[in-house]
Write an enzyme that holds these catalytic residues in place. Structure first.
Site, PDB file in Angstrom:
ATOM      1  N   GLU A 173     -61.653 -38.637 -52.735  1.00 42.07           N
ATOM      2  CA  GLU A 173     -61.930 -40.051 -52.440  1.00 42.07           C
ATOM      3  C   GLU A 173     -62.461 -40.176 -51.016  1.00 42.07           C
ATOM      4  OE1 GLU A 173     -62.554 -42.540 -54.718  1.00 42.07           O
ATOM      5  OE2 GLU A 173     -60.603 -42.015 -55.550  1.00 42.07           O
ATOM      6  N   HIS A 174     -63.425 -41.080 -50.837  1.00 36.01           N
ATOM      7  CA  HIS A 174     -64.076 -41.255 -49.522  1.00 36.01           C
ATOM      8  C   HIS A 174     -64.660 -39.931 -49.015  1.00 36.01           C
ATOM      9  CE1 HIS A 174     -63.088 -45.463 -48.647  1.00 36.01           C
ATOM     10  NE2 HIS A 174     -61.973 -45.242 -49.299  1.00 36.01           N
ATOM     11  N   THR A 175     -65.050 -39.077 -49.933  1.00 33.95           N
ATOM     12  CA  THR A 175     -65.603 -37.778 -49.551  1.00 33.95           C
ATOM     13  C   THR A 175     -67.120 -37.760 -49.670  1.00 33.95           C
ATOM     14  OG1 THR A 175     -65.141 -37.150 -51.810  1.00 33.95           O
ATOM     15  CG2 THR A 175     -63.629 -36.335 -50.153  1.00 33.95           C
ATOM     16  N   ASP A 176     -67.677 -38.689 -50.477  1.00 33.23           N
ATOM     17  CA  ASP A 176     -69.124 -38.627 -50.743  1.00 33.23           C
ATOM     18  C   ASP A 176     -69.940 -38.742 -49.457  1.00 33.23           C
ATOM     19  OD1 ASP A 176     -68.283 -41.257 -50.546  1.00 33.23           O
ATOM     20  OD2 ASP A 176     -69.552 -41.999 -52.171  1.00 33.23           O
ATOM     21  N   ASP A 212     -70.895 -42.243 -60.072  1.00 28.33           N
ATOM     22  CA  ASP A 212     -70.601 -42.936 -61.335  1.00 28.33           C
ATOM     23  C   ASP A 212     -71.622 -42.608 -62.418  1.00 28.33           C
ATOM     24  OD1 ASP A 212     -68.697 -43.992 -59.733  1.00 28.33           O
ATOM     25  OD2 ASP A 212     -69.527 -46.036 -59.696  1.00 28.33           O
ATOM     26  N   SER A 243     -68.131 -49.680 -65.637  1.00 28.99           N
ATOM     27  CA  SER A 243     -68.810 -50.159 -66.845  1.00 28.99           C
ATOM     28  C   SER A 243     -70.308 -50.282 -66.600  1.00 28.99           C
ATOM     29  CB  SER A 243     -68.230 -51.503 -67.284  1.00 28.99           C
ATOM     30  OG  SER A 243     -68.459 -52.506 -66.314  1.00 28.99           O
ATOM     31  N   GLU A 282     -78.891 -50.082 -59.704  1.00 24.01           N
ATOM     32  CA  GLU A 282     -77.868 -50.806 -58.933  1.00 24.01           C
ATOM     33  C   GLU A 282     -78.442 -51.249 -57.581  1.00 24.01           C
ATOM     34  OE1 GLU A 282     -74.340 -51.174 -59.621  1.00 24.01           O
ATOM     35  OE2 GLU A 282     -74.113 -49.879 -61.378  1.00 24.01           O
ATOM     36  N   TYR A 325     -64.881 -50.413 -44.983  1.00 23.22           N
ATOM     37  CA  TYR A 325     -65.644 -49.253 -45.464  1.00 23.22           C
ATOM     38  C   TYR A 325     -66.555 -48.716 -44.359  1.00 23.22           C
ATOM     39  CZ  TYR A 325     -68.977 -46.664 -48.324  1.00 23.22           C
ATOM     40  OH  TYR A 325     -69.793 -45.688 -48.862  1.00 23.22           O
TER      41      TYR A 325
HETATM   42  P1  ADP Z   1     -67.642 -51.913 -62.857  1.00 18.19           P
HETATM   43  O1  ADP Z   1     -66.732 -51.459 -61.770  1.00 18.19           O
HETATM   44  O2  ADP Z   1     -66.923 -52.020 -64.160  1.00 18.19           O
HETATM   45  O3  ADP Z   1     -68.891 -51.106 -62.911  1.00 18.19           O
HETATM   46  P2  ADP Z   1     -69.505 -53.916 -62.035  1.00 18.19           P
HETATM   47  O4  ADP Z   1     -69.320 -55.257 -61.443  1.00 18.19           O
HETATM   48  O5  ADP Z   1     -70.250 -52.911 -61.248  1.00 18.19           O
HETATM   49  O6  ADP Z   1     -68.062 -53.399 -62.457  1.00 18.19           O
HETATM   50  O7  ADP Z   1     -70.278 -54.047 -63.407  1.00 18.19           O
HETATM   51  C1  ADP Z   1     -69.865 -54.992 -64.353  1.00 18.19           C
HETATM   52  C2  ADP Z   1     -71.095 -55.675 -64.930  1.00 18.19           C
HETATM   53  O8  ADP Z   1     -71.752 -54.795 -65.855  1.00 18.19           O
HETATM   54  C3  ADP Z   1     -70.749 -56.907 -65.732  1.00 18.19           C
HETATM   55  O9  ADP Z   1     -70.675 -58.045 -64.910  1.00 18.19           O
HETATM   56  C4  ADP Z   1     -71.916 -56.972 -66.701  1.00 18.19           C
HETATM   57  O10 ADP Z   1     -73.055 -57.569 -66.106  1.00 18.19           O
HETATM   58  C5  ADP Z   1     -72.225 -55.507 -66.977  1.00 18.19           C
HETATM   59  N1  ADP Z   1     -71.468 -55.051 -68.162  1.00 18.19           N
HETATM   60  C6  ADP Z   1     -70.519 -54.095 -68.206  1.00 18.19           C
HETATM   61  N2  ADP Z   1     -70.020 -53.939 -69.455  1.00 18.19           N
HETATM   62  C7  ADP Z   1     -70.689 -54.834 -70.227  1.00 18.19           C
HETATM   63  C8  ADP Z   1     -70.632 -55.191 -71.616  1.00 18.19           C
HETATM   64  N3  ADP Z   1     -69.768 -54.593 -72.456  1.00 18.19           N
HETATM   65  N4  ADP Z   1     -71.464 -56.150 -72.061  1.00 18.19           N
HETATM   66  C9  ADP Z   1     -72.328 -56.759 -71.215  1.00 18.19           C
HETATM   67  N5  ADP Z   1     -72.422 -56.481 -69.906  1.00 18.19           N
HETATM   68  C10 ADP Z   1     -71.622 -55.529 -69.398  1.00 18.19           C
HETATM   69 MG    MG Z   2     -70.193 -50.866 -61.259  1.00 18.47          MG
END
Ligand code: ADP
Ligand code: MG
Length: 378
Positions: free
Chosen positions: A31-34, A169, A123, A157, A219
């Site tokens: 963690e915090h290594t990148d 990620d 996600s 991103e 950070y």
């Molecule tokens: P995380 O830490 O989970 O990556 P983020 O804020 O970076 O959180 O990303 C979340 C965003 O990704 C959501 O606000 C949405 O826009 C998109 N997202 C993630 N999963 C879904 C999903 N199942 N359906 C639609 N959009 C999604």
């Molecule tokens: Mg994210």
């Protein structure tokens, strides 16, 4: 999820497409290594985004998000960026693929996922990697190499979502392999797979659901501390620093900078120690290193918070093998390696005690290390 996607696709577009998926990720240690040129040690998990996709013969992308219950369409030209945040991830992946000389044609898609949003399991990387992989397979004969697919997600991103993230990620989501963690060298970007199939243990995240937004960016301050110490040591990063070298400049650095650097030096070694332990199947050592990381993050790096320290204390009390903050800190999840026979008691105790103290239960997220980006074969 697959059937829901397929049913919706048929309803929406009247045809069938091909299914693709990519996963969220955990980071076991590192963690915090990148930004210090060290190692991270992530793995893809059994929570993913899945999308059905079919070419539509137009120059438009038509997207239905099952989870948002929303539809959006956009063209593939720079000026066609959609308003909806969730659609910008897909638009960004298309644009970044085209920017790199790849082909993207109009397509229809329905997608859904089960990676908890904003819980630290990435996600967004799962979403980007799913589409980056799919476009490579559908339109580019898989000629774009996997690392470039991860970079397509990362640039998405940066350029379309305003998040200045590293590569971990998307790397984990694209490269993830069942029962394997991946040690990524953040300096050389080389990676190596290590076996992770902890029989008799469970891997579980406890989401504190708190996020402390601090006034001055902690950070950046951590980064600056590390840079100052590296400069005094005559190095670009702390990657090759040792405890002995740090001791030699003890009187030239502030106490705070000293502790920050001490954590980073220890953390690099812990990732290597965990890799050695995994090759022996020694999960008790893995667990010990996780606790050491937590202590370092809490006391030396000072990026923990009361709620996460409390979850860590409860883990110790319940005889959990290893537990630590996962992610940058100041909230979010702990990641826990728990013997199966201690699991039920740990979860019950953590829920009860945390609720009594903070007024809500932590969210329990069980994870299994699984494949990353892939074509889903029926
Ligand atoms: P995380 O830490 O989970 O990556 P983020 O804020 O970076 O959180 O990303 C979340 C965003 O990704 C959501 O606000 C949405 O826009 C998109 N997202 C993630 N999963 C879904 C999903 N199942 N359906 C639609 N959009 C999604
Ligand atoms: Mg994210």
């Amino acid at each position: 999820m697959k059937e829901k996607i397929q049913n919706q696709f048929k309803k929406q577009f009247g045809t069938d497409g091909v299914l693709y998926a990519s996963s969220g990720r955990i980071n076991l240690i590192g963690e915090h290594t990148d930004y210090n040129g060290g190692f991270v040690f992530p793995g893809a998990i059994d929570k993913y985004i899945m999308a059905e996709i079919n070419v539509n013969g137009t120059d438009k992308v038509r997207v239905y998000s099952l989870d948002m219950d929303a539809y959006c369409e956009f063209g593939l030209k720079e000026e066609d960026a959609p308003q909806e945040q969730w659609a910008r991830y897909i638009f960004g992946v298309c644009r970044e693929t085209i920017k790199r000389g790849g082909t993207v044609k109009g397509f229809d898609t329905v997608f859904a996922g089960n990676v908890p949003l904003g819980a630290g399991l990435s996600s967004s990387a799962a979403l980007e990697s799913c589409f980056a992989f799919a476009l490579n397979d559908m339109f580019n004969e898989n000629k774009i190499d996997k690392f470039e697919l991860a970079k397509i997600g990362q640039s998405t991103e940066h350029n379309y979502c305003g998040v200045n993230c590293g590569i971990m990620d998307q790397f984990a989501s694209v490269f993830g392999k069942k029962d394997c963690l991946m040690r990524l060298d953040c300096r050389s970007l080389e990676h190596e797979y290590f076996p992770f199939h902890p029989e008799g243990y469970k891997l579980v995240l406890l989401n504190s659901k708190v996020k402390h937004e601090l006034v001055d960016s902690p950070y950046n301050k951590r980064r600056e501390s590390c840079e100052r110490v590296a400069a005094i040591l005559g190095m670009d990063t702390l990657r090759d620093a040792t405890y002995t070298m740090l001791a030699d400049v003890r009187d030239k650095v502030s106490d705070e900078d000293y502790r920050r650097a001490r954590f980073v030096i220890g953390e690099k070694q812990r990732v290597l120690d965990v890799c050695d332990a995994l090759e022996r199947g020694d999960y008790e050592t893995v667990g010990r290193c996780m606790y050491e990381t937590h202590d370092g993050l809490s006391r030396d790096y000072e990026v923990s918070c009361e709620e996460l320290d409390y979850l860590n204390d409860v883990a110790r009390e319940c005889g959990v093998t290893g537990s630590r903050i996962m992610g940058g800190g100041f909230g979010g999840c702990t990641i826990n390696l728990v013997k199966e026979d201690r699991y039920d008691n740990f979860i019950a105790t953590a829920k009860e005690k945390f609720n009594a103290k903070y007024g809500h239960e932590p969210e329990v997220i069980n994870v299994i290390i699984s494949d990353g980006a892939r074509k889903v074969i029926d």
